[in-house]
Design a protein around this motif. Structure first.
Motif, PDB file in Angstrom:
ATOM      1  N   ILE A   7       0.911  -1.110  -0.103  1.00 13.20           N
ATOM      2  CA  ILE A   7      -0.079  -0.042   0.111  1.00 13.20           C
ATOM      3  C   ILE A   7       0.809   1.250   0.133  1.00 13.20           C
ATOM      4  O   ILE A   7       1.747   1.442   1.010  1.00 13.20           O
ATOM      5  CB  ILE A   7      -0.932   0.138   1.138  1.00 13.20           C
ATOM      6  N   VAL A   8       1.030   1.939  -1.125  1.00 12.21           N
ATOM      7  CA  VAL A   8       1.790   3.021  -1.284  1.00 12.21           C
ATOM      8  C   VAL A   8       0.943   4.405  -1.603  1.00 12.21           C
ATOM      9  O   VAL A   8      -0.043   4.270  -2.210  1.00 12.21           O
ATOM     10  CB  VAL A   8       2.775   2.830  -2.359  1.00 12.21           C
ATOM     11  N   ARG A   9       1.836   5.410  -1.863  1.00  9.88           N
ATOM     12  CA  ARG A   9       1.199   6.896  -2.145  1.00  9.88           C
ATOM     13  C   ARG A   9       0.985   6.510  -3.604  1.00  9.88           C
ATOM     14  O   ARG A   9       1.742   5.910  -4.372  1.00  9.88           O
ATOM     15  CB  ARG A   9       2.131   7.778  -2.034  1.00  9.88           C
ATOM     16  N   GLN A  32      -7.173   1.382  -6.449  1.00  7.84           N
ATOM     17  CA  GLN A  32      -7.173   2.599  -6.027  1.00  7.84           C
ATOM     18  C   GLN A  32      -7.947   2.273  -4.411  1.00  7.84           C
ATOM     19  O   GLN A  32      -9.078   1.786  -4.782  1.00  7.84           O
ATOM     20  CB  GLN A  32      -7.728   3.593  -6.584  1.00  7.84           C
ATOM     21  N   CYS A  36      -6.267   5.286   6.299  1.00  4.42           N
ATOM     22  CA  CYS A  36      -5.733   6.074   7.385  1.00  4.42           C
ATOM     23  C   CYS A  36      -4.812   5.060   8.222  1.00  4.42           C
ATOM     24  O   CYS A  36      -5.042   4.043   8.600  1.00  4.42           O
ATOM     25  CB  CYS A  36      -6.648   6.877   8.132  1.00  4.42           C
ATOM     26  N   GLN A  39      -0.605   8.659   9.768  1.00  5.67           N
ATOM     27  CA  GLN A  39      -0.669   9.927   9.060  1.00  5.67           C
ATOM     28  C   GLN A  39      -2.096  10.634   9.486  1.00  5.67           C
ATOM     29  O   GLN A  39      -2.131  11.776   9.590  1.00  5.67           O
ATOM     30  CB  GLN A  39      -0.902   9.633   7.530  1.00  5.67           C
ATOM     31  N   LYS A  58      -4.625   6.094  -1.488  1.00  5.33           N
ATOM     32  CA  LYS A  58      -3.497   5.168  -1.612  1.00  5.33           C
ATOM     33  C   LYS A  58      -3.728   4.122  -2.914  1.00  5.33           C
ATOM     34  O   LYS A  58      -4.907   4.214  -3.461  1.00  5.33           O
ATOM     35  CB  LYS A  58      -3.353   4.324  -0.433  1.00  5.33           C
ATOM     36  N   LYS A  60      -3.140   0.146  -3.844  1.00  9.65           N
ATOM     37  CA  LYS A  60      -2.735  -1.188  -3.393  1.00  9.65           C
ATOM     38  C   LYS A  60      -2.359  -2.198  -4.387  1.00  9.65           C
ATOM     39  O   LYS A  60      -2.771  -2.476  -5.385  1.00  9.65           O
ATOM     40  CB  LYS A  60      -3.867  -1.659  -2.654  1.00  9.65           C
ATOM     41  N   GLY A  87       2.961   8.062   6.210  1.00  6.29           N
ATOM     42  CA  GLY A  87       2.174   7.812   4.880  1.00  6.29           C
ATOM     43  C   GLY A  87       2.754   7.330   3.844  1.00  6.29           C
ATOM     44  O   GLY A  87       2.196   7.072   2.739  1.00  6.29           O
ATOM     45  N   ASP A  88       4.220   6.942   3.975  1.00  4.99           N
ATOM     46  CA  ASP A  88       4.824   6.063   2.966  1.00  4.99           C
ATOM     47  C   ASP A  88       4.171   4.852   2.586  1.00  4.99           C
ATOM     48  O   ASP A  88       4.333   4.522   1.511  1.00  4.99           O
ATOM     49  CB  ASP A  88       6.217   5.817   3.179  1.00  4.99           C
ATOM     50  N   GLY A  89       3.305   4.139   3.396  1.00  4.92           N
ATOM     51  CA  GLY A  89       2.771   2.933   3.277  1.00  4.92           C
ATOM     52  C   GLY A  89       3.050   1.410   4.057  1.00  4.92           C
ATOM     53  O   GLY A  89       3.911   1.883   4.999  1.00  4.92           O
TER      54      GLY A  89
END
Length: 112
Positions: A7-9, A32, A36, A39, A58, A60, A87-89
């Motif tokens: 899970i990333v930005r 998509q 939370c 963050q 985020k 996935k 929030g990097d994942g």
């Protein structure tokens, strides 16, 4: 076999895909999602009112692979997605009991 969920930005998706292609990982499912964690969202001004957005967008990435590829996938994703900021994942790794390719009936690692 393992399933690797990353899970990333959203802004790093193309770079992550390029890095995975370098290590010959081509099969993946991308969704998509909203979520939370530490963050906790962000505040924005909308029509003069401050609002709290608690679920952030985020991406996935789901990859099913043989056990030998897991560490190289983790290294590739963290190399590109890590900024050092909240929030990097996250990356989750699961055991997969079996896989079946519907078209041919192949099972196990032959199916992936």
């Amino acid at each position: 076999m393992k399933k690797v969920d990353c899970i990333v930005r959203p802004d790093v998706l193309e770079e992550v895909k390029a890095e995975l292609n370098k290590i010959k990982i081509h099969g993946m499912t991308v969704s998509q999602v909203f979520g939370c964690g530490l963050q906790k969202g962000k505040k924005e001004i909308y029509r003069g009112e401050e609002i709290e957005i608690s679920l952030l967008p985020k991406v996935k990435i789901e990859i099913v692979t043989d056990d030998s590829n897991v560490e190289s996938i983790v290294d590739a994703v963290t190399k590109v997605a890590r900024t050092g900021n909240v929030g990097d994942g996250k990356i989750f790794i699961y055991d997969i009991q079996d896989a079946i390719r519907i078209r041919t009936g192949e099972r196990g690692e032959k199916a992936i």
